[in-house]
Design an enzyme around this catalytic site. Sequence first.
Site, PDB file in Angstrom:
ATOM      1  N   ASN A  99       0.802  -1.193  -0.067  1.00 10.50           N
ATOM      2  CA  ASN A  99       0.134   0.035  -0.046  1.00 10.50           C
ATOM      3  C   ASN A  99       0.785   1.262   0.260  1.00 10.50           C
ATOM      4  O   ASN A  99       1.902   1.265   0.460  1.00 10.50           O
ATOM      5  CB  ASN A  99      -0.993  -0.030   1.277  1.00 10.50           C
ATOM      6  CG  ASN A  99      -2.060   0.906   1.303  1.00 10.50           C
ATOM      7  OD1 ASN A  99      -2.494   1.422   0.153  1.00 10.50           O
ATOM      8  ND2 ASN A  99      -2.204   1.716   2.399  1.00 10.50           N
ATOM      9  N   THR A 100       0.393   2.261  -0.374  1.00 11.13           N
ATOM     10  CA  THR A 100       0.818   3.745  -0.440  1.00 11.13           C
ATOM     11  C   THR A 100       0.202   4.635   0.570  1.00 11.13           C
ATOM     12  O   THR A 100      -1.192   4.733   0.131  1.00 11.13           O
ATOM     13  CB  THR A 100       1.360   4.221  -1.694  1.00 11.13           C
ATOM     14  OG1 THR A 100       1.827   5.467  -1.756  1.00 11.13           O
ATOM     15  CG2 THR A 100       0.034   4.377  -2.663  1.00 11.13           C
ATOM     16  N   HIS A 101       0.753   5.234   1.279  1.00 10.96           N
ATOM     17  CA  HIS A 101       0.101   6.056   2.170  1.00 10.96           C
ATOM     18  C   HIS A 101       0.435   7.583   2.290  1.00 10.96           C
ATOM     19  O   HIS A 101       1.766   7.626   2.159  1.00 10.96           O
ATOM     20  CB  HIS A 101      -0.111   5.571   3.711  1.00 10.96           C
ATOM     21  CG  HIS A 101      -0.594   6.433   4.819  1.00 10.96           C
ATOM     22  ND1 HIS A 101      -2.041   6.097   4.721  1.00 10.96           N
ATOM     23  CD2 HIS A 101      -0.167   7.284   5.524  1.00 10.96           C
ATOM     24  CE1 HIS A 101      -2.465   7.118   5.569  1.00 10.96           C
ATOM     25  NE2 HIS A 101      -1.536   7.766   6.322  1.00 10.96           N
TER      26      HIS A 101
END
Length: 191
Positions: A99-101
């Site tokens: 995931n990218t946050h």
Amino acid sequence: MLASGAGSILGAILESGLTVETVVVDRPCPAVALAEQAGVPAVEIVERESYGPAFDRVAYTHRVVDALKRQRVDVVAMAGFGTILAAPIFDRYAGRILNTHPALLPAFKGWHAVRDALDYGVKVTGTTVHVATEEVDAGPILAQEAVAVLDDDTEDSLHERIKAVERRLYPAAIRAFLDSLPTSATKGTTP
Ligand code: GRF
């Protein structure tokens, strides 16, 4: 890929040359056309039947897993996917969901990370690529990069500068993650 929203991160991944076997979204959104135009073999809208308290998150997660299982997916990359998923996907793809946050985890977890960082008054925020776990925004960190907060930033202007970094950092981190996997698992690998 699991995407929704504007789809600009998905677009960057498609342009990076990574092989994307399938794109699954949870609602009609620009990611669908982007994926179709890029020739992604399978593009599927797994629509939520409810947004209220009756929403069955586990049953919905099984539908997403079924869509992924129809394709050869070894690694799942999330980019702005709008629904928090339950245990079944983390069991099926344990340690292989990325995931990218839009914040420097563990600071500013959750949906409003950019707004929360701005409201807090931090001078530096950034982006984090991490392995996703059932606990939201909590898995092992793979890459981070800082982004300065400017005095006149709005949530949109700051988020756009963070996303510019995400569009570079996330594809590179996915590639490095794939390269770190045993060869047998990466044959024909798919984010
Ligand atoms: C990114 O900032 C991502 O970190 C967050 O949602 C945004 C998605 O951007 N979870 P886009 O819709 O791909 O432009």
